[in-house]
Design a protein around this motif. Structure first.
Motif, PDB file in Angstrom:
ATOM      1  N   SER A 125       0.845  -1.192   0.000  1.00 55.81           N
ATOM      2  CA  SER A 125       0.000   0.000   0.000  1.00 55.81           C
ATOM      3  C   SER A 125       0.878   1.238   0.000  1.00 55.81           C
ATOM      4  CB  SER A 125      -0.895   0.022   1.251  1.00 55.81           C
ATOM      5  OG  SER A 125      -0.099   0.178   2.410  1.00 55.81           O
ATOM      6  N   ILE A 192      -2.560   8.960  -3.257  1.00 55.23           N
ATOM      7  CA  ILE A 192      -3.333   8.221  -4.255  1.00 55.23           C
ATOM      8  C   ILE A 192      -2.457   7.334  -5.125  1.00 55.23           C
ATOM      9  CG2 ILE A 192      -5.182   9.913  -4.294  1.00 55.23           C
ATOM     10  CD1 ILE A 192      -3.972  11.078  -6.825  1.00 55.23           C
ATOM     11  N   ARG A 313     -10.912   1.928 -12.001  1.00 47.58           N
ATOM     12  CA  ARG A 313     -11.252   2.243 -10.610  1.00 47.58           C
ATOM     13  C   ARG A 313     -11.041   1.073  -9.654  1.00 47.58           C
ATOM     14  NH1 ARG A 313     -15.066   3.323  -6.681  1.00 47.58           N
ATOM     15  NH2 ARG A 313     -15.216   5.522  -6.067  1.00 47.58           N
ATOM     16  N   THR A 316      -5.905  -1.902  -7.413  1.00 43.37           N
ATOM     17  CA  THR A 316      -5.175  -1.477  -6.211  1.00 43.37           C
ATOM     18  C   THR A 316      -3.677  -1.403  -6.494  1.00 43.37           C
ATOM     19  OG1 THR A 316      -5.008  -3.774  -5.461  1.00 43.37           O
ATOM     20  CG2 THR A 316      -6.876  -2.471  -4.636  1.00 43.37           C
ATOM     21  N   ARG A 324      -4.534   4.230  -5.514  1.00 46.20           N
ATOM     22  CA  ARG A 324      -5.874   4.407  -4.947  1.00 46.20           C
ATOM     23  C   ARG A 324      -6.719   5.215  -5.932  1.00 46.20           C
ATOM     24  NH1 ARG A 324      -6.783   4.305   0.592  1.00 46.20           N
ATOM     25  NH2 ARG A 324      -8.889   4.900  -0.033  1.00 46.20           N
ATOM     26  N   ASP A 326      -9.812   5.160  -6.480  1.00 43.35           N
ATOM     27  CA  ASP A 326     -11.056   5.619  -5.861  1.00 43.35           C
ATOM     28  C   ASP A 326     -10.839   6.949  -5.150  1.00 43.35           C
ATOM     29  OD1 ASP A 326      -9.355   4.293  -4.071  1.00 43.35           O
ATOM     30  OD2 ASP A 326     -10.989   3.666  -2.760  1.00 43.35           O
ATOM     31  N   ALA A 327      -9.729   7.050  -4.403  1.00 39.79           N
ATOM     32  CA  ALA A 327      -9.409   8.305  -3.713  1.00 39.79           C
ATOM     33  C   ALA A 327      -9.081   9.401  -4.722  1.00 39.79           C
ATOM     34  CB  ALA A 327      -8.223   8.094  -2.769  1.00 39.79           C
TER      35      ALA A 327
END
Length: 477
Positions: A125, A192, A313, A316, A324, A326-327
């Motif tokens: 991440s 992001i 979208r 990951t 990200r 989505d963010a």
């Protein structure tokens, strides 16, 4: 008339001047997937111009292996495992060597250190990059860097007396904007894209280096950094701070690396194109002409394996880089990615094509194909940016990194961009920059210390004034 690439390369500065004149000396320490670098820069507070003092470059794959009891927190694209202790040792030795080569004292002559990493493929991440940054800090501290030289000063008294008269800290504080651009942070406060800082530094570095040319690389602009992984930004023309409205992510130099590994000239797992083409002469005009059809055919085959698109979208990870989308969508930022298959699933096919080219036509044709492929990658990225309306009438484009500025790539990129018809006199709107990230580190250090150069501004719009007065008004409120 032939297109003329604007390629920057700053002159070196004399040691006697570093000691006697107001030069702000910054070390940019970066541990990337392929190389670990310490690049020393010196910015004249009188002119605002940044000079490269020296650079020490090592292969990241040579980092020592994990010892018993050490926790592996990530790995490079080629699978080299990393621990906090091993990274710290690599950083310490690289930084120390750079300082010693420059005949400088790390405690008294070095004014600031900026740390960054391009090793994001082995992380789960964007948040995990923080652990890596801590390892970089450990290495700097072990080398003898005072902690105050790695964080923004709280007041003017925390800045060296030599630079206090040049600092605007009593008028404006560092508020996160670097070279007049705000970073894109999602509503949850997370990044992001994992290598966002790389994109920030590259953008700032290109802005600074463009001052050596006739290209006004202020906002709006597009910056693309072609290290092993891809990073960069698209900005709008808002004032006083431009917004980041686009980010690039995925693979860049990893593409030519995969192609060259098929040649068996370098290690099939951790070898890089950098090792080969630093020693190899570019293909001659005669070779390019005689092999034109073969070069075109191989380039087409390779591009069929490369995916360049707006990041979906539901992803990951894109091109192995944690993202990200989505963010990004929530704050109006478009992510544009470059992948080979899905997260590098087709890298082996690139190596197979590389082997075929080398066996059939030789290394010179491999060289030519890589130049054509990477120029095509640039143009496909810009084409997607244009399609999603991120390219404006006055947008300038800056390119840095080994896979974007070496060989014949600048000329091929200009030719390709001209065909996209995004601007007349395209060569007056594009700049190619050496060591963009390191230059950006120097800019970030100056921003943190409010060491601006109003007479030669980096922020604001093309042909516009310095944004200092507007920043003062905002901060007063």
């Amino acid at each position: 008339m032939a297109l003329k690439p604007r390629i920057t390369e700053s002159p070196h500065v004399r040691l006697i001047d570093l000691k006697s004149k107001p030069f702000f000396i910054v070390a940019s320490v970066e541990v990337g997937n392929t190389t670990t670098k310490c690049i020393l820069t010196a910015t004249s507070m009188e002119t605002g111009r940044t000079h490269i003092i020296n650079k020490v470059v090592r292969m990241t794959r040579d980092v020592r292996p994990p010892r018993p009891g050490e926790a592996v927190f990530g790995k490079t694209l080629t699978g080299v495992e990393l621990t906090r202790e091993a990274v710290a040792e690599l950083v310490r030795s690289t930084l120390t060597e750079s300082i010693e080569k420059a005949s400088l004292d790390i405690k008294t002559d070095l004014n600031f250190v900026v740390r960054s990493t391009g090793v994001v493929a082995g992380f789960d991440s964007p948040e995990e990059v923080g652990e890596f940054i801590k390892a970089l800090a450990d290495g700097c501290l072990i080398a003898g860097v005072p902690p105050k030289n790695m964080t923004p000063p709280m007041s003017i008294s925390n800045i060296s007396k030599k630079f206090q008269k040049y600092s605007k800290l009593e008028k404006v504080i560092f508020d996160g904007a670097v070279a007049g651009v705000l970073p894109p942070i999602g509503s949850t406060g997370v990044e992001i894209v994992a290598n966002e800082m790389e994109g920030e530094l590259a953008t700032a570095g290109i802005k600074e280096a463009a001052k050596l040319t006739d290209v006004d690389f202020r906002n709006p602009c597009i910056s693309i950094d072609f290290g092993t992984t891809l990073d960069g930004r698209v900005t709008n023309s808002d004032q006083p701070y431009a917004k980041t409205i686009g980010n690039f992510c995925g693979y860049a130099g990893a593409i030519p690396d995969a192609i060259i590994r098929g040649s068996k000239i370098v290690d099939s797992k951790v070898g890089t194109a950098l090792e080969v083409f630093e020693k190899e002469k570019p293909p001659s005009f005669l070779t390019l002409k005689m092999k034109a059809k073969a070069i075109e055919a191989y380039t087409k085959r390779i591009h069929e394996l490369i995916v360049i698109e707006q990041v979906p979208r539901d992803r990951t990870r894109y091109g192995s880089v944690p993202v990200r989308p989505d963010a990004a969508e929530q704050i109006g930022v478009t992510l544009i990615g470059c992948d080979v298959g899905v997260n590098g699933s087709d890298m082996g096919k690139l190596s197979a094509i590389g082997m075929e080219i080398c066996k059939t036509h030789g290394l010179q044709v491999v060289f030519a194909v890589i130049d054509e492929v990477m120029a095509g990658v640039v143009c496909r990225l810009i084409r997607v940016a244009k399609e999603v309306k991120l390219v404006f009438e006055d947008t300038t484009i800056g390119i840095t990194g080994r896979a974007g500025i070496t060989g014949n790539k600048p000329k091929l990129i200009l030719k390709c961009l001209e065909e996209l018809n995004i601007a007349s006199k395209i060569d007056e709107r594009v700049v190619f920059v050496d060591d963009g990230l390191a230059r950006g580190a120097a800019v970030m250090a100056r921003c943190m210390n409010s060491l601006g150069s109003p007479q030669n501004p980096l922020g604001g719009r093309h042909n516009g004034k310095c944004i200092l007065a507007q920043r003062v008004k905002i901060q007063e409120k």
